[in-house]
Enzyme design. Structure first.
Site, short mmCIF file in Angstrom:
data_model
loop_
_atom_site.label_atom_id
_atom_site.label_comp_id
_atom_site.label_asym_id
_atom_site.label_seq_id
_atom_site.Cartn_x
_atom_site.Cartn_y
_atom_site.Cartn_z
N THR A 61 0.83 -1.20 0.00
CA THR A 61 0.00 0.00 0.00
C THR A 61 0.86 1.25 0.00
O THR A 61 0.44 2.30 -0.50
CB THR A 61 -0.94 0.00 1.23
OG1 THR A 61 -1.65 -1.23 1.26
CG2 THR A 61 -1.93 1.15 1.17
N TYR A 148 5.96 -13.78 3.43
CA TYR A 148 4.74 -13.31 2.76
C TYR A 148 4.50 -14.17 1.54
O TYR A 148 5.38 -14.34 0.70
CB TYR A 148 4.95 -11.85 2.36
CG TYR A 148 3.73 -11.11 1.84
CD1 TYR A 148 2.45 -11.62 1.95
CD2 TYR A 148 3.89 -9.87 1.23
CE1 TYR A 148 1.35 -10.91 1.49
CE2 TYR A 148 2.80 -9.14 0.77
CZ TYR A 148 1.53 -9.67 0.89
OH TYR A 148 0.45 -8.97 0.43
N LYS A 173 2.52 -13.95 6.49
CA LYS A 173 1.37 -13.20 6.01
C LYS A 173 0.88 -13.86 4.73
O LYS A 173 1.68 -14.19 3.84
CB LYS A 173 1.75 -11.74 5.74
CG LYS A 173 0.56 -10.89 5.29
CD LYS A 173 1.00 -9.48 4.95
CE LYS A 173 -0.18 -8.67 4.42
NZ LYS A 173 0.23 -7.39 3.86
#
Length: 314
Positions: A61, A148, A173
């Site tokens: 983000t 991740y 994640k």
């Protein structure tokens, strides 16, 4: 500056995850595309007032892939400075292990006392190679590591067990939302290994992830409307299904439908919504593009709807 021991980081993250959503702040740019550190600090201060569970600067983000090494270091240092120890700060890293390790070293030099994690790793490889990549990153930094998986990077349950055995690796994640695979992974991992729901607009899958033992999630909505993100988290935590369903049906599902209109909207819509609320975040960097006028108008109307649902205003 020494990094906190991994056990201390795990405990702080677990406490934060139980408290609220995980915040993935936007990176602020000037109109000409240059880094706006003053605007970023102002924006971060506003985010921290809402008490997120942890802060993840310079991640997806935050347009990690659009930052050069110097900018990355400045962003991480600013986040650590503004957070001032109030919440864990998790800096993104990524690409192949050598470059990911380079970013981890920059995070160390910038004063990050928390967890670097690989952002989307573009290299494909067998499970053994993926484990070795993470092992080399972990061995090369004194900061603990959160792996991740997303896109074409996927770890099977045995691989997750092996990752959890790497000294300094503290969590995973997930961005795939494959609940069968995730359940196998949570059962294979040792007690204390952390799992995070990192699906796009994670609120849509939050209840499903919780059923396999993964209640913690990142929230892109928190980047522009922490009031909505916090209201959803509180309703979910309290088991208020009617409120959860209302927020999903009237805000989150329409937001996802708007997000899916154009590639890159997962970030550029979030940034546009933040600007609509007067946040000092600026434009996105190419190859991302700002929303079209029609999509921006729809976003503004949806933002108003979401805030009205929780009794807040612009």
């Amino acid at each position: 500056m020494d990094a906190d021991p991994p056990a201390d980081t795990v405990e702080r993250l677990r406490d934060g995850m139980a408290q609220d959503v995980l915040s993935f702040p936007l990176t602020s740019f000037h109109a000409d595309g240059s880094l706006d550190l003053d605007g970023f600090r102002t924006y971060l201060a506003g985010q921290l007032v809402t008490n997120p569970g942890a802060l993840f600067p310079a991640c997806g983000t935050g347009e990690f892939s659009a930052l050069d090494e110097d900018e990355y270091g400045q962003v991480v240092a600013a986040a650590v400075e503004v957070a001032a120890g109030r919440v864990p700060v998790i800096a993104g890293t990524g690409y192949g292990y050598a470059q990911a390790l380079r970013f981890a070293h920059i995070a160390e030099d910038a004063g990050s006392r928390r967890t670097p994690r690989p952002a989307a790793l573009p290299q494909q490889g067998p499970q053994d190679g993926l484990v070795e990549q993470l092992r080399r990153i972990a061995e090369g930094t004194r900061l603990p590591l959160v792996a991740y998986q997303r896109d074409h990077v996927t770890y099977d349950a045995e691989t997750v067990r092996r990752i959890a055995a790497i000294p300094g690796a503290i969590g995973l994640k997930d961005g795939h939302s494959d609940l069968d695979r995730l359940q196998r992974s949570t059962l294979a991992a040792p007690d204390g290994f952390l799992f995070f729901n990192g699906a796009p607009t994670a609120e849509l899958q939050a209840r499903a992830y919780a059923t396999v033992g993964i209640p913690a999630y990142s929230s892109a909505v928190h980047a522009f409307a922490p009031e909505i993100a916090n209201a959803f988290f509180q309703a979910l935590s309290a088991g208020d299904d009617s409120r959860v369903d209302k927020l999903l049906a009237d805000f989150y599902v329409p937001f996802v439908e708007l997000r899916d209109r154009r590639p890159g909207y997962a970030v550029s819509l979030v940034k546009a919504a933040a600007r609509l609320r007067g946040r000092t975040v600026g434009p996105v960097r190419p190859p991302l593009t700002d929303p079209t006028p029609v999509d921006l108008a729809d976003l503004e109307a949806l933002l108003t709807t979401g805030l009205n649902l929780i009794g807040a205003t612009r």
